[in-house]
Design an enzyme around this catalytic site. Structure first.
Site, short mmCIF file in Angstrom:
data_model
loop_
_atom_site.label_atom_id
_atom_site.label_comp_id
_atom_site.label_asym_id
_atom_site.label_seq_id
_atom_site.Cartn_x
_atom_site.Cartn_y
_atom_site.Cartn_z
N ASP A 59 -7.10 4.45 -4.41
CA ASP A 59 -7.41 4.19 -3.12
C ASP A 59 -8.52 6.05 -2.81
O ASP A 59 -8.44 6.59 -3.79
CB ASP A 59 -6.60 4.05 -1.84
CG ASP A 59 -7.24 3.50 -0.73
OD1 ASP A 59 -7.79 2.51 -0.45
OD2 ASP A 59 -7.35 4.47 0.25
N LYS A 93 0.77 -1.35 -0.07
CA LYS A 93 0.06 -0.24 0.07
C LYS A 93 0.84 1.23 -0.04
O LYS A 93 2.02 1.16 0.49
CB LYS A 93 -0.82 0.14 1.06
CG LYS A 93 -2.16 0.91 1.24
CD LYS A 93 -3.33 0.12 0.53
CE LYS A 93 -4.53 1.21 0.26
NZ LYS A 93 -5.46 0.42 -0.01
P1 NDP Z 1 -12.80 8.16 -2.63
O1 NDP Z 1 -11.70 9.02 -2.20
O2 NDP Z 1 -13.33 7.83 -3.92
O3 NDP Z 1 -14.00 8.42 -1.65
C1 NDP Z 1 -13.88 8.47 -0.19
C2 NDP Z 1 -15.11 8.81 0.35
O4 NDP Z 1 -15.07 8.89 1.80
C3 NDP Z 1 -15.50 10.28 -0.12
O5 NDP Z 1 -16.99 10.54 0.08
C4 NDP Z 1 -14.96 11.06 1.34
O6 NDP Z 1 -15.41 12.45 1.52
C5 NDP Z 1 -15.01 10.05 2.55
N1 NDP Z 1 -14.17 10.26 3.35
C6 NDP Z 1 -12.71 10.03 3.25
N2 NDP Z 1 -12.10 10.24 4.46
C7 NDP Z 1 -12.80 10.84 5.16
C8 NDP Z 1 -13.01 11.20 6.68
N3 NDP Z 1 -11.69 11.14 7.10
N4 NDP Z 1 -14.20 11.34 7.13
C9 NDP Z 1 -15.20 11.15 6.51
N5 NDP Z 1 -15.30 10.80 5.30
C10 NDP Z 1 -14.20 10.70 4.73
O7 NDP Z 1 -12.36 6.78 -1.85
P2 NDP Z 1 -12.71 5.13 -2.20
O8 NDP Z 1 -13.96 5.28 -2.42
O9 NDP Z 1 -11.65 4.61 -3.09
O10 NDP Z 1 -12.22 4.49 -0.73
C11 NDP Z 1 -13.30 4.61 0.17
C12 NDP Z 1 -12.55 3.57 1.18
O11 NDP Z 1 -12.61 2.11 0.56
C13 NDP Z 1 -11.45 3.68 1.91
O12 NDP Z 1 -11.26 2.94 3.00
C14 NDP Z 1 -10.34 2.67 0.93
O13 NDP Z 1 -9.18 2.35 1.75
C15 NDP Z 1 -11.63 1.52 0.73
N6 NDP Z 1 -11.20 0.69 -0.45
C16 NDP Z 1 -11.14 1.24 -1.62
C17 NDP Z 1 -10.87 0.35 -2.74
C18 NDP Z 1 -10.97 0.77 -4.18
O14 NDP Z 1 -11.02 0.11 -5.04
N7 NDP Z 1 -11.26 2.13 -4.40
C19 NDP Z 1 -10.68 -0.89 -2.61
C20 NDP Z 1 -10.83 -1.40 -1.28
C21 NDP Z 1 -11.08 -0.58 -0.28
P3 NDP Z 1 -14.80 13.80 1.37
O15 NDP Z 1 -14.66 13.81 -0.28
O16 NDP Z 1 -15.60 14.56 1.95
O17 NDP Z 1 -13.39 13.40 1.77
#
Ligand code: NDP
Length: 447
Positions: A168, A128
């Site tokens: 991510d 990662k």
């Molecule tokens: P994105 O950046 O596309 O979206 C993240 C979302 O979560 C946004 O809506 C963001 O809101 C919110 N968010 C992020 N940080 C915070 C925080 N500290 N508090 C509250 N809301 C928060 O990321 P992904 O959708 O790709 O990833 C989301 C999760 O899924 C993560 O935990 C990631 O590790 C996990 N994941 C992702 C994979 C992938 O293929 N993308 C694979 C497996 C797991 P805002 O825009 O306001 O920050």
């Protein structure tokens, strides 16, 4: 759950060697707590110090990322790549760009990734990376300059047979495009398999964008089926509104459920008729606006600022935002409101107290390393297509994803049964994943 006595010293060593890295400690503790039953059954692992070796990354890379904003001001960020374990294949795992990123976050994510990737049954190791860079409010040119500077260092450490990053939080197809462009420019190699999550026109795979969210919804579908139930008539709440959340919502709707709320870090929206996914995509993927814009466009929807989405009653909860977003307090509220299934689209979104509360209340709880493994599994399918210079159809790729999620679900339940903890997805996932990595490490000798 207490840690098995033979693993207590391993955990003490992790704490001493990695001071202040609380998320990493939490992720290690969760695994060590649940693999206890495998310790007695496989003494050969203890003799080879497999657990101690798994807890120490094979390689940790930390680097400076200097870049210039649109006004000519210079900024310095920190870049990370945690090459954690390559017993099963090249290091594989995403890059996160978020101001909260530091060594403890990258290590927790890399550690989780070892087990998640093992659980897919595919030939991928765990890694990662990321940076404390905040993409919010940056122009396209600034994002490009940052990605180019990041890759200028990262390129020496990655490769299709070495380490294959993906997206991510904060890293989507736009960032992967800039990263791949710079890799190609520096190395003079069109090495498609070096990154996954690429755009379709330059080597990407169909369904990769949708895979994590779709996979989590497929996993919930299996959890429901295991209880003789289905999505029909069920309400769901999803946190976040990024890549994972959007496609989880889309697939829940296709499977017959109704997602009534989603969020971002500023607040949440409720739409009792079901979140309009096309509108959500336009707001988040095209316009890059805040979630409040949804309620401004949909008259019957409401926006709640500064609160967490878990106040909204639901049958199924799918945390898809970030780590530790469901603590004991939110778990209690969800249970009280009638939630019976929780599946983690995000990595480690539930605290240990939250997990315990769900399990004690009889809620089916699917941990992220199982429920969100569809993303990395489809990345491995992208690597397969790149290696054979092939491109599969959407339907074929989605069928493969669904099969993989069904297999992971079965593996979790069968392993939990085998080790005397029926229905415990956390134990099933950790033990099944651990024994596969451990066997590979034994086979490869002391390396
Ligand atoms: P994105 O950046 O596309 O979206 C993240 C979302 O979560 C946004 O809506 C963001 O809101 C919110 N968010 C992020 N940080 C915070 C925080 N500290 N508090 C509250 N809301 C928060 O990321 P992904 O959708 O790709 O990833 C989301 C999760 O899924 C993560 O935990 C990631 O590790 C996990 N994941 C992702 C994979 C992938 O293929 N993308 C694979 C497996 C797991 P805002 O825009 O306001 O920050």
């Amino acid at each position: 759950m207490p840690i098995h006595e033979r693993l207590e010293s391993v955990y003490a060593e992790v704490l001493a060697r990695n001071p202040g890295e609380t998320e990493f400690h939490q992720a290690v503790r969760e695994v060590l707590e649940s693999i206890g039953p495998a310790v007695g059954k496989h003494p050969q692992y203890a003799d080879a110090k497999i657990v101690s070796r798994i807890c120490e990354p094979e390689r940790q890379i930390i680097f400076r990322v200097p870049w210039e904003d649109d006004r000519g001001e210079i900024h310095i960020n920190r870049g990370f790549r945690m090459e954690f374990n390559s017993a099963l294949g090249p290091y594989k795992g995403g890059l996160r760009f978020h101001p909260s990123v530091y060594l403890g976050i990258v290590k927790f994510l890399g550690f989780e990734q070892i087990f998640k990737n093992s659980l897919t049954g595919l030939p991928i190791g765990g890694g990662k990376g990321g940076s404390d860079f905040d993409p919010k409010g940056k122009s396209d040119r600034e994002i490009m300059r940052f990605c180019q500077s990041f890759m200028t260092e990262l390129h020496r450490h990655i490769g299709e047979y070495t380490d294959v990053p993906a997206g991510d939080i904060g890293v989507g197809s736009r960032e992967i495009g800039y990263l791949f462009g710079q890799y190609k420019r520096i190395t003079n190699r069109y090495e498609s398999g070096v990154l996954t999550g690429k755009g379709l026109i330059y080597g990407g795979a169909r369904v990769r964008t949708e895979a994590t969210g779709y996979g989590t919804a497929f996993f919930v579908n299996e959890m429901l089926a295991a209880r003789g139930d289905s999505f029909a008539g069920k309400t769901a709440v999803v946190s976040g509104s990024g890549n994972v959340a959007i496609y989880a919502i889309e697939k829940v709707h296709q499977l017959g459920g109704r997602v009534v709320a989603c969020s971002d870090s500023s607040g949440y929206v409720v739409d009792e008729k079901g979140i309009d996914v096309e509108l959500l995509k336009e707001i988040k993927e095209v316009r890059r606006e805040r979630i409040s814009a949804y309620a401004e466009r949909v008259s019957h929807a409401r926006y709640v600022a500064g609160q967490q989405v878990w106040d909204v009653p639901c049958d199924v909860a799918m945390p898809c935002a970030t780590q530790n977003e469901i603590t004991g307090k939110e778990a209690e509220r969800l249970v009280r409101n009638g939630c019976t299934v929780v599946a983690e689209g995000a990595n480690m979104p539930t605290t240990p107290e939250g997990v315990r509360l769900f399990q004690d209340a009889g809620v089916a709880f699917g941990p992220g390393k199982a429920a969100n493994a569809g993303g990395v599994a489809t990345s491995a399918l992208e690597m397969q297509q790149n290696a054979s210079r092939d491109s599969w159809s959407f339907e074929y790729s989605e069928d493969r994803l669904e099969d993989i999620m069904r297999d992971i679900h079965t593996r979790c339940l069968e392993t939990a049964d085998e080790y005397g903890m029926p229905g415990n997805y956390v134990a099933g996932a950790n033990i099944a994943a651990y024994t596969r990595v451990a066997d590979a490490m034994l086979a490869l000798g002391l390396i």
